[in-house]
Design a protein around this motif. Structure first.
Motif, PDB file in Angstrom:
ATOM      1  N   LYS A   1      66.185  -1.489 -29.111  1.00 42.46           N
ATOM      2  CA  LYS A   1      66.245  -0.167 -29.635  1.00 42.46           C
ATOM      3  C   LYS A   1      65.726   1.030 -28.648  1.00 42.46           C
TER       4      LYS A   1
ATOM      5  N   LYS B   1      63.239  10.708 -29.820  1.00 34.98           N
ATOM      6  CA  LYS B   1      62.316  11.962 -29.944  1.00 34.98           C
ATOM      7  C   LYS B   1      62.883  13.079 -29.498  1.00 34.98           C
TER       8      LYS B   1
ATOM      9  N   ASP C   1      53.920  -3.796 -35.358  1.00 33.14           N
ATOM     10  CA  ASP C   1      55.043  -4.245 -35.421  1.00 33.14           C
ATOM     11  C   ASP C   1      55.286  -5.531 -36.053  1.00 33.14           C
TER      12      ASP C   1
ATOM     13  N   LEU D   1      53.777   7.007 -26.986  1.00 31.18           N
ATOM     14  CA  LEU D   1      53.515   6.034 -27.799  1.00 31.18           C
ATOM     15  C   LEU D   1      51.913   6.093 -27.626  1.00 31.18           C
TER      16      LEU D   1
ATOM     17  N   LEU E   1      62.744   6.631 -25.603  1.00 31.78           N
ATOM     18  CA  LEU E   1      61.850   5.457 -25.124  1.00 31.78           C
ATOM     19  C   LEU E   1      62.712   4.111 -25.238  1.00 31.78           C
TER      20      LEU E   1
HETATM   21  C1  SIN Z   1      57.398   2.022 -32.205  1.00 28.03           C
HETATM   22  O1  SIN Z   1      56.672   2.140 -33.013  1.00 28.03           O
HETATM   23  O2  SIN Z   1      57.651   0.655 -31.792  1.00 28.03           O
HETATM   24  C2  SIN Z   1      57.966   3.009 -31.292  1.00 28.03           C
HETATM   25  C3  SIN Z   1      57.340   4.201 -31.718  1.00 28.03           C
HETATM   26  C4  SIN Z   1      57.869   5.149 -30.778  1.00 28.03           C
HETATM   27  O3  SIN Z   1      58.991   5.424 -30.636  1.00 28.03           O
HETATM   28  O4  SIN Z   1      56.995   6.353 -30.352  1.00 28.03           O
END
Ligand code: SIN
Ligand code: MN
Length: 273
Positions: free
Chosen positions: A99, A103, A116, A148, A230
């Protein structure tokens, strides 16, 4: 066991101790530019895998695009990434999830404190937390754009604050929005942060981190003018595949064949330490 180039033997020990690890290699500028252009274009597509923010409608995330985009497919096979995942998990791996969390400037919404593995155990039936997230910054991740944030060592506490009864909603959108189905309570996260500290996974575009499926993590709203894309690849041990997952393929891959490592001329990881 395969050893990623530049990954020392104690990488696994450090990862299992703290629940996160800063890789000693990074994607070079050319590779970051190629990926950034690609994911920006993919994020404009309208399809179920591309999720928008609840407020404002900016693109929040793309799920599973390694299945339909050649550059993302090439990324998951890079020997350094596969080698790192294998070093940390101790055997062959397959791609469980892929993924990109965007943001967008000013609009990118927070991810509340969560683990997770709560989703992967409760929703998919993953037997053990024997998977690893490889997080690649495609934009500079800094204190101001909602990086993160992890609580080191919290992965060793098991799953926290799971609801007592079955809360499966059957709606995968509750797993990808800012209102997550499984969260760690703010009180508990505050106590854990006070006890164990927090670590921001920041760094220039191209920076690579690994983090454990059970580590408690979150990220804040992006209140800055800088996007924070990210990219997250979750590799799972081939011995740890869920038996009968129900969520869509783009959230839980049915293809459990071990990843075949392969270099790609468009993507280069360079030693940074
Ligand atoms: C995640 O919770 O795995 C990613 C969260 C984020 O993109 O900040
Ligand atoms: Mn998460």
């Amino acid at each position: 066991m395969s050893q990623a180039p530049g990954t020392t033997l104690d990488a696994a020990a450090r990862y299992h101790e703290t629940g996160w690890y800063a890789a000693d290699f990074s994607l070079d500028h050319r590779s970051v530019s190629a990926l950034r252009s690609r994911i920006t274009a993919l994020g404009e597509q309208r399809r179920p895998e591309v999720v928008q923010e609840k407020e404002g409608g900016a693109t929040r995330a793309i799920h599973g695009c390694h299945a339909w985009d050649d550059l993302c497919a090439a990324l998951v096979g890079l020997p350094e990434l596969v080698g790192l995942a294998m070093s940390l998990l101790g055997g062959p791996v397959y791609t469980y999830q892929f993924k990109v969390n965007f943001k967008q400037p000013y609009e990118g919404a927070a991810w509340p404190w969560h683990q997770d593995y709560a989703f992967w155990q409760e929703e998919d039936g993953m037997p053990r937390p024997d998977a690893v997230n490889i997080a690649i910054a495609l934009d500079h991740a800094h204190e101001g754009n909602g990086p993160l944030t992890v609580i080191p060592g919290s992965h060793r506490l098991g799953l926290l604050d799971l609801p007592a009864s079955d809360t499966r909603t059957g709606d995968w959108r509750d797993h990808v929005s800012s209102d997550l189905a499984y969260t760690v309570s703010p009180d508990r996260a505050a106590r854990l942060s006070a006890e164990l500290g927090t670590e921001l996974l920041v760094g220039p575009a191209g920076t690579v981190h690994a983090f454990h499926p059970s580590i408690v993590h979150s990220s804040t709203d992006n209140l800055s003018p800088d996007r924070r894309a990210l990219l997250l690849i979750t590799y799972n041990a081939v011995t740890n595949a869920p038996a009968a997952p129900a969520r869509p393929d783009f959230l839980v891959s049915r293809d459990i064949a071990p990843v075949t490592p392969g270099a790609d001329a468009r993507l280069t990881l360079r030693q940074v330490r």
